[in-house]
Design an enzyme around this catalytic site. Structure first.
Site, PDB file in Angstrom:
ATOM      1  N   PRO A 129       0.788  -1.244   0.000  1.00 40.55           N
ATOM      2  CA  PRO A 129       0.000   0.000   0.000  1.00 40.55           C
ATOM      3  C   PRO A 129       0.813   1.284   0.000  1.00 40.55           C
ATOM      4  CG  PRO A 129       0.133  -0.864   2.219  1.00 40.55           C
ATOM      5  CD  PRO A 129       0.854  -1.863   1.339  1.00 40.55           C
ATOM      6  N   CYS A 130       2.105   1.207  -0.259  1.00 38.65           N
ATOM      7  CA  CYS A 130       2.953   2.391  -0.113  1.00 38.65           C
ATOM      8  C   CYS A 130       2.542   3.549  -1.025  1.00 38.65           C
ATOM      9  CB  CYS A 130       4.418   2.018  -0.361  1.00 38.65           C
ATOM     10  SG  CYS A 130       4.751   1.269  -1.971  1.00 38.65           S
ATOM     11  N   ASN A 131       1.965   3.246  -2.192  1.00 36.86           N
ATOM     12  CA  ASN A 131       1.612   4.302  -3.147  1.00 36.86           C
ATOM     13  C   ASN A 131       0.113   4.547  -3.257  1.00 36.86           C
ATOM     14  OD1 ASN A 131       4.320   4.629  -3.807  1.00 36.86           O
ATOM     15  ND2 ASN A 131       4.234   3.093  -5.428  1.00 36.86           N
TER      16      ASN A 131
END
Length: 237
Positions: free
Chosen positions: A183-185
């Site tokens: 989910p980093c982006n």
């Protein structure tokens, strides 16, 4: 047909592009309400959908079965997989192995998706496992790319594109090993799509599923939106 009350009384998100646990739960319940309006899970192409309340929060689970996955392609018009007729193979009577191969039943794949809210990133995360009938364990990353990821998204997921890459870890609720889209982006991608417009919890989940789900063969059927048309994403108006 009137919409369920969950769909009509949603407020806008308090801190878009992030979700609170309460907003995530509201989004999941509204999404299930929409499926119940269709009242036929086979029409949406899924085996089952359910919302499970765990100690750490709600988990939206979607199960899907598919056959002949190696002979399918993604149809952008229908937003679903369609069968491609395999080329005929000439079989010779003196080749018993060919006869055995020709009578093998088509492969059936079982896909289990779980959508949870990341406590760290405050955005949804898609966990998934892929299994083949009569196979003792989950399939690996090569099969994930072969069967689930459409060609146009393979490079992006392999190189940690706009939605992050496919990672492997443990499901935060069950502890079972599973793949997930990192989910980093996610927050940045949601901001780029929705901009500064107001978004309801359900609209957020639908937009997110459109981005992440399409990359892993989890497509939103048009039947889900037949009851209210463009009002589905009323928070984006």
């Amino acid at each position: 047909m009137a919409l369920p009350s969950t769909l009509s009384r949603q407020s806008f998100l308090s801190a878009f592009p992030f979700l609170t646990p309460e907003e995530f739960g509201c989004a999941c319940r509204a999404f299930l309400d929409r499926i119940h309006v269709v009242n036929d899970i086979d029409r949406v192409g899924w085996s089952s959908t359910r919302l499970v309340q765990e100690a750490t929060g709600p988990v939206l689970k979607i199960s899907q079965s598919t056959r002949n996955a190696s002979a399918r392609h993604y149809d952008n018009t229908l937003s679903r997989f369609v069968d491609i007729e395999e080329p005929q193979v000439e079989i010779y009577e003196d080749d018993p192995e060919a006869l055995i191969r020709a009578t093998d039943p088509p492969a059936c794949l079982q896909i289990e998706y779980s959508i949870v809210l990341s406590a760290t990133y405050q955005v949804p995360v898609l966990y998934f496992t892929l299994r083949r009938d009569n196979h003792p364990g989950p399939l690996g990353i090569d099969e994930v790319y072969q069967y689930l990821v459409p060609d146009q998204y393979r490079s992006e997921l392999d190189n940690v594109g706009v939605m992050g890459g496919i990672s492997f870890g443990y499901h935060p609720q069950s502890g079972i090993p599973a793949f997930f889209v990192h989910p980093c982006n996610t927050a940045d991608a949601m901001s780029q799509i929705a901009g500064r417009q107001h978004v309801t919890p359900e609209a957020y989940l639908i937009i997110w599923l459109g981005m992440v789900g399409n990359r892993l063969s989890l497509h939103l059927p048009h039947e889900l939106f037949a009851t209210d048309g463009a009002q589905t994403l009323q928070g984006l108006g």
